[in-house]
Design a protein around this motif. Structure first.
Motif, PDB file in Angstrom:
ATOM      1  N   GLU A 381     -40.584  75.493  71.512  1.00 57.45           N
ATOM      2  CA  GLU A 381     -40.170  75.212  70.144  1.00 57.45           C
ATOM      3  C   GLU A 381     -40.772  76.219  69.173  1.00 57.45           C
ATOM      4  N   LEU A 382     -42.019  76.606  69.414  1.00 53.25           N
ATOM      5  CA  LEU A 382     -42.639  77.615  68.550  1.00 53.25           C
ATOM      6  C   LEU A 382     -41.916  78.953  68.643  1.00 53.25           C
ATOM      7  N   GLU A 383     -41.407  79.275  69.841  1.00 52.25           N
ATOM      8  CA  GLU A 383     -40.772  80.571  70.042  1.00 52.25           C
ATOM      9  C   GLU A 383     -39.337  80.606  69.508  1.00 52.25           C
ATOM     10  N   VAL A 384     -38.563  79.547  69.729  1.00 54.10           N
ATOM     11  CA  VAL A 384     -37.137  79.582  69.372  1.00 54.10           C
ATOM     12  C   VAL A 384     -36.764  78.544  68.318  1.00 54.10           C
ATOM     13  N   GLY A 385     -37.698  77.683  67.963  1.00 55.93           N
ATOM     14  CA  GLY A 385     -37.381  76.606  67.014  1.00 55.93           C
ATOM     15  C   GLY A 385     -36.905  77.119  65.679  1.00 55.93           C
ATOM     16  N   LYS A 386     -37.473  78.225  65.205  1.00 55.37           N
ATOM     17  CA  LYS A 386     -37.066  78.765  63.901  1.00 55.37           C
ATOM     18  C   LYS A 386     -35.579  79.121  63.911  1.00 55.37           C
ATOM     19  N   ASP A 387     -35.141  79.787  64.977  1.00 52.67           N
ATOM     20  CA  ASP A 387     -33.726  80.164  65.060  1.00 52.67           C
ATOM     21  C   ASP A 387     -32.833  78.941  65.213  1.00 52.67           C
ATOM     22  N   LEU A 388     -33.338  77.907  65.897  1.00 48.64           N
ATOM     23  CA  LEU A 388     -32.534  76.699  66.065  1.00 48.64           C
ATOM     24  C   LEU A 388     -32.331  75.963  64.747  1.00 48.64           C
ATOM     25  N   GLN A 389     -33.248  76.146  63.801  1.00 48.71           N
ATOM     26  CA  GLN A 389     -33.067  75.499  62.503  1.00 48.71           C
ATOM     27  C   GLN A 389     -31.842  76.044  61.768  1.00 48.71           C
ATOM     28  N   PHE A 390     -31.478  77.299  62.075  1.00 46.65           N
ATOM     29  CA  PHE A 390     -30.273  77.855  61.455  1.00 46.65           C
ATOM     30  C   PHE A 390     -29.019  77.180  61.999  1.00 46.65           C
ATOM     31  N   ILE A 391     -29.125  76.608  63.219  1.00 40.93           N
ATOM     32  CA  ILE A 391     -28.007  75.818  63.725  1.00 40.93           C
ATOM     33  C   ILE A 391     -27.791  74.602  62.822  1.00 40.93           C
ATOM     34  N   ARG A 392     -28.896  73.976  62.410  1.00 41.47           N
ATOM     35  CA  ARG A 392     -28.797  72.839  61.495  1.00 41.47           C
ATOM     36  C   ARG A 392     -28.190  73.273  60.157  1.00 41.47           C
ATOM     37  N   VAL A 393     -28.644  74.431  59.660  1.00 47.25           N
ATOM     38  CA  VAL A 393     -28.109  74.936  58.388  1.00 47.25           C
ATOM     39  C   VAL A 393     -26.625  75.244  58.533  1.00 47.25           C
ATOM     40  N   ASN A 394     -26.274  75.940  59.611  1.00 50.87           N
ATOM     41  CA  ASN A 394     -24.864  76.272  59.826  1.00 50.87           C
ATOM     42  C   ASN A 394     -24.021  75.011  60.025  1.00 50.87           C
ATOM     43  N   GLY A 395     -24.593  74.032  60.736  1.00 53.78           N
ATOM     44  CA  GLY A 395     -23.865  72.772  60.932  1.00 53.78           C
ATOM     45  C   GLY A 395     -23.576  72.077  59.621  1.00 53.78           C
ATOM     46  N   THR A 396     -24.559  72.135  58.712  1.00 53.41           N
ATOM     47  CA  THR A 396     -24.369  71.515  57.400  1.00 53.41           C
ATOM     48  C   THR A 396     -23.241  72.199  56.635  1.00 53.41           C
ATOM     49  N   LEU A 397     -23.302  73.548  56.610  1.00 55.93           N
ATOM     50  CA  LEU A 397     -22.303  74.305  55.842  1.00 55.93           C
ATOM     51  C   LEU A 397     -20.933  74.263  56.488  1.00 55.93           C
ATOM     52  N   VAL A 398     -20.903  74.455  57.817  1.00 55.84           N
ATOM     53  CA  VAL A 398     -19.611  74.420  58.506  1.00 55.84           C
ATOM     54  C   VAL A 398     -18.999  73.031  58.432  1.00 55.84           C
ATOM     55  N   GLY A 399     -19.835  72.001  58.603  1.00 57.57           N
ATOM     56  CA  GLY A 399     -19.333  70.629  58.465  1.00 57.57           C
ATOM     57  C   GLY A 399     -18.760  70.384  57.087  1.00 57.57           C
ATOM     58  N   GLY A 400     -19.454  70.879  56.073  1.00 55.09           N
ATOM     59  CA  GLY A 400     -18.953  70.713  54.709  1.00 55.09           C
ATOM     60  C   GLY A 400     -17.612  71.392  54.514  1.00 55.09           C
ATOM     61  N   LEU A 401     -17.466  72.599  55.051  1.00 55.66           N
ATOM     62  CA  LEU A 401     -16.195  73.323  54.920  1.00 55.66           C
ATOM     63  C   LEU A 401     -15.073  72.600  55.643  1.00 55.66           C
ATOM     64  N   VAL A 402     -15.371  72.061  56.834  1.00 65.16           N
ATOM     65  CA  VAL A 402     -14.355  71.302  57.572  1.00 65.16           C
ATOM     66  C   VAL A 402     -13.928  70.074  56.767  1.00 65.16           C
ATOM     67  N   GLY A 403     -14.913  69.379  56.187  1.00 61.82           N
ATOM     68  CA  GLY A 403     -14.583  68.210  55.360  1.00 61.82           C
ATOM     69  C   GLY A 403     -13.738  68.597  54.162  1.00 61.82           C
ATOM     70  N   LEU A 404     -14.056  69.741  53.567  1.00 69.35           N
ATOM     71  CA  LEU A 404     -13.294  70.232  52.418  1.00 69.35           C
ATOM     72  C   LEU A 404     -11.859  70.528  52.811  1.00 69.35           C
ATOM     73  N   ILE A 405     -11.690  71.177  53.964  1.00 73.78           N
ATOM     74  CA  ILE A 405     -10.335  71.511  54.434  1.00 73.78           C
ATOM     75  C   ILE A 405      -9.539  70.252  54.719  1.00 73.78           C
ATOM     76  N   LEU A 406     -10.161  69.295  55.383  1.00 75.52           N
ATOM     77  CA  LEU A 406      -9.473  68.048  55.693  1.00 75.52           C
ATOM     78  C   LEU A 406      -9.059  67.322  54.405  1.00 75.52           C
ATOM     79  N   TYR A 407      -9.932  67.358  53.398  1.00 75.55           N
ATOM     80  CA  TYR A 407      -9.615  66.701  52.118  1.00 75.55           C
ATOM     81  C   TYR A 407      -8.400  67.362  51.485  1.00 75.55           C
ATOM     82  N   VAL A 408      -8.365  68.684  51.509  1.00 76.66           N
ATOM     83  CA  VAL A 408      -7.224  69.406  50.918  1.00 76.66           C
ATOM     84  C   VAL A 408      -5.952  69.065  51.658  1.00 76.66           C
ATOM     85  N   ILE A 409      -6.029  69.036  53.004  1.00 76.33           N
ATOM     86  CA  ILE A 409      -4.828  68.732  53.803  1.00 76.33           C
ATOM     87  C   ILE A 409      -4.311  67.335  53.496  1.00 76.33           C
ATOM     88  N   VAL A 410      -5.224  66.383  53.431  1.00 74.01           N
ATOM     89  CA  VAL A 410      -4.827  64.984  53.226  1.00 74.01           C
ATOM     90  C   VAL A 410      -4.251  64.788  51.803  1.00 74.01           C
TER      91      VAL A 410
END
Length: 415
Positions: A381-410
């Protein structure tokens, strides 16, 4: 110190990813409250983005956390994967290193271009490096000298000498020594010495000769006759040994030389006196008999070696410096020697690595396997945990964009 810095950096990125999730949650709550009094689409877009961002953040938080821990301490199946798969990770990591880094295809090009001899020569040509090498060798030898137990050393040396003597035929070198003694006329010195000593003994013991003659004489001879005979014998013997002493061509000398040569030939051809010589040497090398003398010799030798190894001006260190400098020059200038040395090093290094490469895999596997499960998780975790936190950041942003797209479609496409 490095571990502390890594932990601080990991914590900082964790808080960044968590802070982004909290921001999405706050936005979601605020926009939900605003929609009660206002149905504007821009509020709905923002709420959809925040809602999907929260879901993405939570999903990726769970995925990342499940690698190293039980999320929220709950023992959910297929979580804390690193700790549970510790031995498998060690085995796979060892196999990966051996298969991808220590394969013949990867090593051969490296060894083919390996040049050690000339670099070693350059390194050894520098005076401070020469002294470093001498200091290291001296340190090792001094450590051996100080730790060596005198009795064990002596017994070992004498035991080796005894074993060597039992495998040797002592009569042959002894025969050579006898023949050399006669060829160099060295036996004359021994004969002269013996003749002189015997003559001196007779000169100082004339009464003993008279007494001996009187004992062996007839009881009918008068004493003066016995003394006369004894004096003549004494004089004759004195003259005979004087002749031997001063005449280098005396027949007895020749007879002795011939006898010595006969003994030498018998020793060389028939092993004459072999058993006697072996017994003599074994007795001479008996530890109990020679211990007082050899112990003193060992102490003197040890003191001498310690001085030689600890003083830069000693003859031993001077000799080592000259030898190292000569070898350094040869390794730099002798192309044939360089090629020979490099070829030998390449072959031996390649063979040893190929022969023992599985041990590298075992070392990695055993090392990882011996770690405590929590320790392995923390290290990774000390070696790769920092990079894995960007997965959480990307998940937040990508999830938000997907939700935005779905809202527009609906709300704008399907309506």
């Amino acid at each position: 110190m490095r571990q502390i810095e890594k932990q601080k950096e990991l914590n900082r990125y964790k808080w960044f990813a968590t802070g982004l999730f909290i921001l999405m949650a706050v936005v979601f709550v605020v926009t939900t409250y605003m929609q009660r009094s206002n149905d504007a689409h821009w509020i709905g877009l923002i709420r959809a983005f925040a809602e999907a961002g929260m879901v993405g953040a939570l999903a990726d938080w769970f995925a990342v956390t499940a690698l190293f821990h039980h999320p929220l301490g709950l023992r959910i199946p297929h979580t804390n994967l690193i700790e549970k798969s510790q031995q498998k990770i060690g085995n796979n990591l060892g196999d990966f290193v051996v298969g991808n880094f220590l394969s013949p295809e990867n090593l051969k090009p490296y060894f083919k271009n390996l040049r050690i001899a000339s670099r070693a020569g350059q390194w050894l040509s520098q005076a401070h490096n020469q002294q470093r090498l001498i200091d290291e060798v001296s340190h090792i030898l001094l450590d051996i000298l100080h730790k060596a137990e005198e009795e064990k050393v002596l017994r070992f040396a004498l035991g080796k000498a005894q074993n060597m003597l039992t495998e040797m035929q002592l009569s042959k070198p002894a025969a050579g020594a006898v023949e050399y003694l006669v060829e160099q006329q060295a036996h004359h010195k021994i004969i002269t010495y013996l003749a002189t000593e015997i003559g001196g003994f007779l000169r100082n013991n004339k009464s003993m000769v008279r007494e001996r003659v009187r004992k062996e004489s007839s009881p009918f001879l008068p004493a003066f006759a016995d003394n006369m005979i004894a004096d003549r014998i004494h004089k004759g013997m004195m003259g005979y040994f004087a002749e031997i002493e001063h005449n280098m061509q005396h027949p007895l000398r020749e007879e002795i030389a011939e006898k010595l040569l006969q003994i030498g030939r018998a020793m060389e051809e028939d092993g004459y006196l072999e058993d006697d010589l072996q017994n003599i040497m074994q007795q001479l090398l008996d530890y109990e008999k020679v211990e007082p003398y050899v112990g003193e010799i060992w102490d003197n030798v040890k003191q001498g070696l310690v001085w030689e190894l600890t003083h830069a001006e000693s003859s031993l260190q001077s000799y080592l410096r000259r030898s190292i400098a000569e070898w350094a020059q040869k390794l730099q200038q002798d192309v044939a020697l360089q090629a020979k040395a490099d070829g030998w090093i390449r072959v031996q290094a390649y063979r040893q690595i190929m022969r023992n490469r599985h041990k590298f895999g075992e070392l990695i596997s055993n090392t990882v396997g011996d770690w405590e499960g929590r320790e392995l998780s923390n290290k990774l975790e000390l070696e790769v945990g920092k990079d894995l936190q960007f997965i959480r950041v990307n998940g937040t942003l990508v999830g938000g964009l997907v939700g935005l797209i779905l809202y527009v479609i609906v709300h704008f496409v399907l309506v």
